[in-house]
Design a protein around this motif. Structure first.
Motif, PDB file in Angstrom:
ATOM      1  N   TRP A  57     -37.542   6.869 -44.968  1.00  0.00           N
ATOM      2  CA  TRP A  57     -37.461   8.344 -45.220  1.00  0.00           C
ATOM      3  C   TRP A  57     -36.475   8.955 -44.338  1.00  0.00           C
ATOM      4  O   TRP A  57     -35.695   9.974 -44.903  1.00  0.00           O
ATOM      5  CB  TRP A  57     -38.834   8.869 -45.184  1.00  0.00           C
ATOM      6  N   ARG A  58     -36.117   8.291 -43.290  1.00  0.00           N
ATOM      7  CA  ARG A  58     -35.259   8.950 -42.311  1.00  0.00           C
ATOM      8  C   ARG A  58     -33.592   8.642 -42.916  1.00  0.00           C
ATOM      9  O   ARG A  58     -32.887   9.483 -43.050  1.00  0.00           O
ATOM     10  CB  ARG A  58     -35.123   8.419 -40.935  1.00  0.00           C
ATOM     11  N   VAL A  59     -33.568   7.480 -43.451  1.00  0.00           N
ATOM     12  CA  VAL A  59     -32.345   6.965 -44.195  1.00  0.00           C
ATOM     13  C   VAL A  59     -31.946   7.679 -45.449  1.00  0.00           C
ATOM     14  O   VAL A  59     -30.927   8.265 -45.654  1.00  0.00           O
ATOM     15  CB  VAL A  59     -32.288   5.571 -44.454  1.00  0.00           C
ATOM     16  N   ALA A  60     -33.268   7.964 -46.184  1.00  0.00           N
ATOM     17  CA  ALA A  60     -32.946   8.765 -47.323  1.00  0.00           C
ATOM     18  C   ALA A  60     -32.592  10.162 -46.823  1.00  0.00           C
ATOM     19  O   ALA A  60     -31.570  10.901 -47.650  1.00  0.00           O
ATOM     20  CB  ALA A  60     -34.090   8.921 -48.090  1.00  0.00           C
ATOM     21  N   ALA A  61     -33.194  10.900 -45.788  1.00  0.00           N
ATOM     22  CA  ALA A  61     -32.874  12.250 -45.372  1.00  0.00           C
ATOM     23  C   ALA A  61     -31.360  12.309 -45.118  1.00  0.00           C
ATOM     24  O   ALA A  61     -30.757  13.233 -45.314  1.00  0.00           O
ATOM     25  CB  ALA A  61     -33.889  12.712 -44.382  1.00  0.00           C
ATOM     26  N   ALA A 105     -33.273  15.222 -39.451  1.00  0.00           N
ATOM     27  CA  ALA A 105     -34.313  14.184 -39.789  1.00  0.00           C
ATOM     28  C   ALA A 105     -33.828  12.685 -39.932  1.00  0.00           C
ATOM     29  O   ALA A 105     -34.863  11.903 -39.601  1.00  0.00           O
ATOM     30  CB  ALA A 105     -34.997  14.686 -40.768  1.00  0.00           C
ATOM     31  N   GLY A 106     -32.528  12.562 -40.252  1.00  0.00           N
ATOM     32  CA  GLY A 106     -32.076  11.329 -40.376  1.00  0.00           C
ATOM     33  C   GLY A 106     -31.805  10.659 -39.010  1.00  0.00           C
ATOM     34  O   GLY A 106     -31.593   9.168 -38.975  1.00  0.00           O
ATOM     35  N   PRO A 111     -28.773   4.613 -35.006  1.00  0.00           N
ATOM     36  CA  PRO A 111     -27.831   3.845 -35.685  1.00  0.00           C
ATOM     37  C   PRO A 111     -26.256   4.104 -35.583  1.00  0.00           C
ATOM     38  O   PRO A 111     -25.554   3.202 -35.607  1.00  0.00           O
ATOM     39  CB  PRO A 111     -28.462   4.329 -37.177  1.00  0.00           C
ATOM     40  N   LEU A 112     -25.871   5.205 -35.372  1.00  0.00           N
ATOM     41  CA  LEU A 112     -24.475   5.354 -35.024  1.00  0.00           C
ATOM     42  C   LEU A 112     -24.032   4.704 -33.705  1.00  0.00           C
ATOM     43  O   LEU A 112     -22.889   4.282 -33.662  1.00  0.00           O
ATOM     44  CB  LEU A 112     -23.992   6.791 -34.931  1.00  0.00           C
TER      45      LEU A 112
END
Length: 145
Positions: A57-61, A105-106, A111-112
């Protein structure tokens, strides 16, 4: 009537070269963010399992937030913002009330940073444990002092 009310802020109509360059810059920036975020999420999911550290859901956000930014900056909302104050304010509201929370929210920090080269990761790690950075991560503690 004063000269300020008669003189327009910019010449009528968009300058096609400048508008095209800004569009390309925005699209390239979003593509680089998507690539970096995707690489970092892929690395996390390869190490810990899909959806473990960064849930789906974080990736989708994060993806939706970037789409809202592109839509507000390059789509029909941008054209409306160029011609009317209401469109301009709608663009602000989309960016502040929709894109901002979705991007937050992402949780793009980890990740970055994992997508960055190793020397940059080490520099970020040193900055993260520096005293000034630790103070910045606890703003609510300082709000009540």
């Amino acid at each position: 009537m004063s000269a300020l009310t008669v003189h327009p802020g910019h010449p009528p109509g968009p300058q096609p070269v400048v508008e095209g360059l800004l569009t390309m810059l925005a699209v390239v920036t979003v593509c680089l963010l998507v690539a970096g975020y995707g690489r970092g999420v892929h690395e996390l999911w390869a190490r810990r399992g899909p959806g473990r550290v960064v849930p789906v859901w974080r990736v989708a956000a994060f993806g939706l937030g970037l789409l809202v930014v592109l839509g507000a900056e390059q789509g029909p909302v941008h054209r409306a913002a160029e011609s009317s104050f209401a469109g301009h304010m709608a663009q602000h509201m989309l960016l502040l009330l929709v894109a901002g929370p979705l991007l937050a929210a992402g949780a793009a920090g980890l990740p970055l940073s994992l997508a960055a080269p190793l020397p940059v990761r080490r520099l970020l790690a040193r900055w993260r444990v520096a005293p000034w950075a630790r103070r910045l991560r606890r703003p609510t503690g300082y709000a009540f002092l």
